[in-house]
Write a protein that holds these residues in place. Structure first.
Motif, PDB file in Angstrom:
ATOM      1  N   ALA A  90       0.835  -1.201   0.000  1.00  0.00           N
ATOM      2  CA  ALA A  90       0.000   0.000   0.000  1.00  0.00           C
ATOM      3  C   ALA A  90       0.868   1.247   0.000  1.00  0.00           C
ATOM      4  O   ALA A  90       2.030   1.214   0.401  1.00  0.00           O
ATOM      5  CB  ALA A  90      -0.913  -0.008   1.223  1.00  0.00           C
ATOM      6  N   GLU A  91       0.289   2.341  -0.454  1.00  0.00           N
ATOM      7  CA  GLU A  91       1.022   3.614  -0.473  1.00  0.00           C
ATOM      8  C   GLU A  91       1.264   4.125   0.935  1.00  0.00           C
ATOM      9  O   GLU A  91       2.325   4.664   1.240  1.00  0.00           O
ATOM     10  CB  GLU A  91       0.244   4.643  -1.294  1.00  0.00           C
ATOM     11  CG  GLU A  91       0.184   4.314  -2.779  1.00  0.00           C
ATOM     12  CD  GLU A  91      -0.514   5.391  -3.577  1.00  0.00           C
ATOM     13  OE1 GLU A  91      -0.869   6.432  -2.980  1.00  0.00           O
ATOM     14  OE2 GLU A  91      -0.710   5.205  -4.795  1.00  0.00           O
ATOM     15  N   GLY A  92       0.294   3.988   1.817  1.00  0.00           N
ATOM     16  CA  GLY A  92       0.477   4.379   3.210  1.00  0.00           C
ATOM     17  C   GLY A  92       1.005   3.214   4.018  1.00  0.00           C
ATOM     18  O   GLY A  92       1.015   2.071   3.553  1.00  0.00           O
ATOM     19  N   ASP A  93       1.438   3.495   5.234  1.00  0.00           N
ATOM     20  CA  ASP A  93       1.985   2.421   6.044  1.00  0.00           C
ATOM     21  C   ASP A  93       1.223   2.222   7.350  1.00  0.00           C
ATOM     22  O   ASP A  93       1.724   1.619   8.294  1.00  0.00           O
ATOM     23  CB  ASP A  93       3.469   2.662   6.342  1.00  0.00           C
ATOM     24  CG  ASP A  93       3.717   3.967   7.092  1.00  0.00           C
ATOM     25  OD1 ASP A  93       2.728   4.671   7.403  1.00  0.00           O
ATOM     26  OD2 ASP A  93       4.890   4.266   7.357  1.00  0.00           O
ATOM     27  N   GLU A  94      -0.010   2.734   7.409  1.00  0.00           N
ATOM     28  CA  GLU A  94      -0.839   2.540   8.588  1.00  0.00           C
ATOM     29  C   GLU A  94      -1.658   1.250   8.432  1.00  0.00           C
ATOM     30  O   GLU A  94      -1.857   0.750   7.322  1.00  0.00           O
ATOM     31  CB  GLU A  94      -1.776   3.726   8.789  1.00  0.00           C
ATOM     32  CG  GLU A  94      -1.051   5.039   9.033  1.00  0.00           C
ATOM     33  CD  GLU A  94      -0.205   5.016  10.300  1.00  0.00           C
ATOM     34  OE1 GLU A  94      -0.624   4.358  11.285  1.00  0.00           O
ATOM     35  OE2 GLU A  94       0.871   5.642  10.300  1.00  0.00           O
ATOM     36  N   ALA A  95      -2.143   0.765   9.556  1.00  0.00           N
ATOM     37  CA  ALA A  95      -2.945  -0.456   9.526  1.00  0.00           C
ATOM     38  C   ALA A  95      -4.185  -0.292   8.655  1.00  0.00           C
ATOM     39  O   ALA A  95      -4.607  -1.226   7.973  1.00  0.00           O
ATOM     40  CB  ALA A  95      -3.340  -0.848  10.952  1.00  0.00           C
TER      41      ALA A  95
END
Length: 503
Positions: free
Chosen positions: A362-367
């Motif tokens: 994913a582009e973000g790294d949050e859950a």
């Protein structure tokens, strides 16, 4: 009420065609068996020892036999999970727990009962460990175990990467040398002892009834996998010939377009997973490329059967599903302390996973970014499975319990029930699921003479359900009784809750 005796047996029933006196008779059932075009109402089944000796409907003279009144429940064959790994405990890793050994032992003590709790009277281990098999079969109650012996691996193939630097021949003495592709010949090795024929003989010596091969490209390996060899099509064709000479089916672990195309070329019998790695496409692309659709269509029209193993993907997705560990089914299949570990210490896996694989997914790294990506990934795979089903693909039911790697969505028995739900959510019909859980698995693994239908001469592995599984998948979680080789077991005695209460 199950187990209630009939007070007034009806006389006039013809003599048993088998000539055997029954020990047990199931009456007042609706019999569903995949070889029948329609349910058999008011059915009865006679059992002698571990065998079905006769089936029928209508009046019956029960004589002195023990009677089980099915109460108009649905009587079906015991279920077959044709893809399990009995040595893994879902979500358990030494790095996350100081109580690893105690948790592992308690999990394994309950494991056989948990498969039975969910109706799996036969399980097929695709990469067997002799000590694990012995432990499983030593349990007082356990499903029938069929296995492939150790997986047949290359001397310099992918599985060597899994061994932490130990020589592959120490762990897999029946390894294969790919002489068609200048495969590694270990120092002092006798090539004649590592031919396709020798590898098949090794599996037979281990009691194996199938052959497991690997075409794993490790495209998911962070930073790229170290060098290893993929099998040549010629060596796999040679293994297929040697296995078929012994009437053994050949399975191939493969999840990529190249792996599935390889399966078509090599002529294996079963793909142990579906096509879920879409090379040259984003992790979250909603539609497959024309190339992937073409390969999936070719597989669907070929003799090769596929184990979709959707739950394998959901195992990783479980890291980002806060509701999964609240499922009421957990308390029946794992000890309470184990579930406490999963809800507590095991949660550290989430950030470890994000650190290793986050940028690939994913582009973000949050859950929340991971959860959305995993959801998209699962949706596209289920869409592909549905498309294959419309092309008349041959599916075999396997849960991949308990898959290794990150996540905890692979508990024994319960993961199989979740896999059933995955199939229905993907659009596969209840009738196809029923056949795959019973006769189709039995035929594919050469077991149809023993199990898969309710017929005279078959082993008396049976389930009594309170609902019709051809109408509603939740019927598979409404089991009243399991008959294991003719032994009646109330479902409640198989629950982890009862096991712990009895200690």
């Amino acid at each position: 009420m199950l187990g209630a005796a009939l007070s007034q047996p009806v006389s006039g029933q013809p003599a048993l065609r088998s000539g055997l006196a029954p020990d047990l008779i199931i009456v007042n059932a609706i019999l569903l068996s995949p070889e029948r075009d329609a349910p058999l109402e008011d059915a009865w089944v006679r059992v002698s020892g571990d065998r079905i000796i006769e089936t029928g409907s209508g009046p019956i003279d029960v004589g002195a036999a023990r009677i089980i009144d099915a109460g108009q429940g649905f009587l079906i064959p015991g279920l077959i999970d044709s893809h399990v790994h009995l040595y893994h405990a879902t979500g358990l890793r030494r790095r996350y727990s100081e109580d690893y050994e105690a948790l592992y032992q308690d999990y394994m003590a309950q494991q056989p009962r948990s498969f039975l709790f969910h109706g799996f009277t036969t399980v097929i281990e695709l990469n067997a460990d002799a000590a694990t098999n012995a432990r499983f079969e030593a349990a007082p109650l356990h499903p029938h175990l069929v296995h492939c012996g150790q997986g047949v691996v290359l001397s310099d193939g992918f599985m060597a990467l899994e061994l932490g630097g130990e020589p592959v021949w120490d762990t897999y003495p029946g390894y294969l040398i790919d002489t068609h592709a200048a495969g590694l010949v270990p120092e002092g090795a006798d090539i004649a002892a590592h031919t396709p024929e020798a590898a098949v003989a090794s599996v037979l010596d281990q009691g194996g009834q199938c052959i497991k091969l690997y075409y794993e490209e490790a495209l998911w390996w962070p930073g790229g996998a170290p060098a290893f060899r993929l099998p040549s099509v010629d060596i796999v064709r040679d293994v297929v010939r040697a296995a078929h000479a012994e009437n053994l089916p050949v399975l191939l672990h493969a999840t990529t377009p190249a792996g599935h195309a390889f399966a078509l070329e090599a002529g294996v019998d079963i793909l142990a997973h579906g096509l879920w790695e879409w090379t040259d496409q984003s992790f979250t692309d909603p539609q497959p490329s024309a190339e992937i659709e073409s390969i999936a269509r070719r597989i669907s029209h070929s003799p090769i059967a596929v184990q979709p193993t959707v739950q394998t993907l959901r195992n990783t997705a479980s890291l980002f599903d806060a509701t999964l560990l609240e499922d009421r089914g957990w308390t029946d299949v794992v000890p309470a302390a184990y579930l406490g570990y999963l809800r507590g210490d095991a949660q550290a896996q989430r950030q470890h996973f994000i650190g290793m694989f986050g940028q690939m997914i994913a582009e973000g790294d949050e859950a929340t970014d991971m959860a959305a990506a995993q959801s998209a990934f699962l949706n596209r795979y289920e869409d592909l499975i549905w498309e294959m089903s419309t092309e008349q693909a041959r599916f075999l039911f396997g849960s991949d319990t308990a898959v290794g790697g990150f996540g905890w969505a692979s508990p024994p028995g319960l993961a199989g029930y979740w896999e059933m739900q995955n199939w229905i959510e993907a659009g596969i019909s209840p009738a196809t699921l029923f056949r795959s859980l019973t006769i189709d698995n039995a035929v594919a693994f050469g077991l149809a003479g023993e199990i898969g239908t309710i017929e005279a001469g078959k082993r008396a592995d049976l389930l009594i359900l309170r609902a019709n599984p051809l109408l509603d998948v939740t019927a598979y979680d409404r089991i009243d009784m399991v008959l294991l080789a003719g032994q009646p077991l109330e479902r409640s005695v198989l629950s982890a809750r009862q096991s712990e209460a009895a200690r």
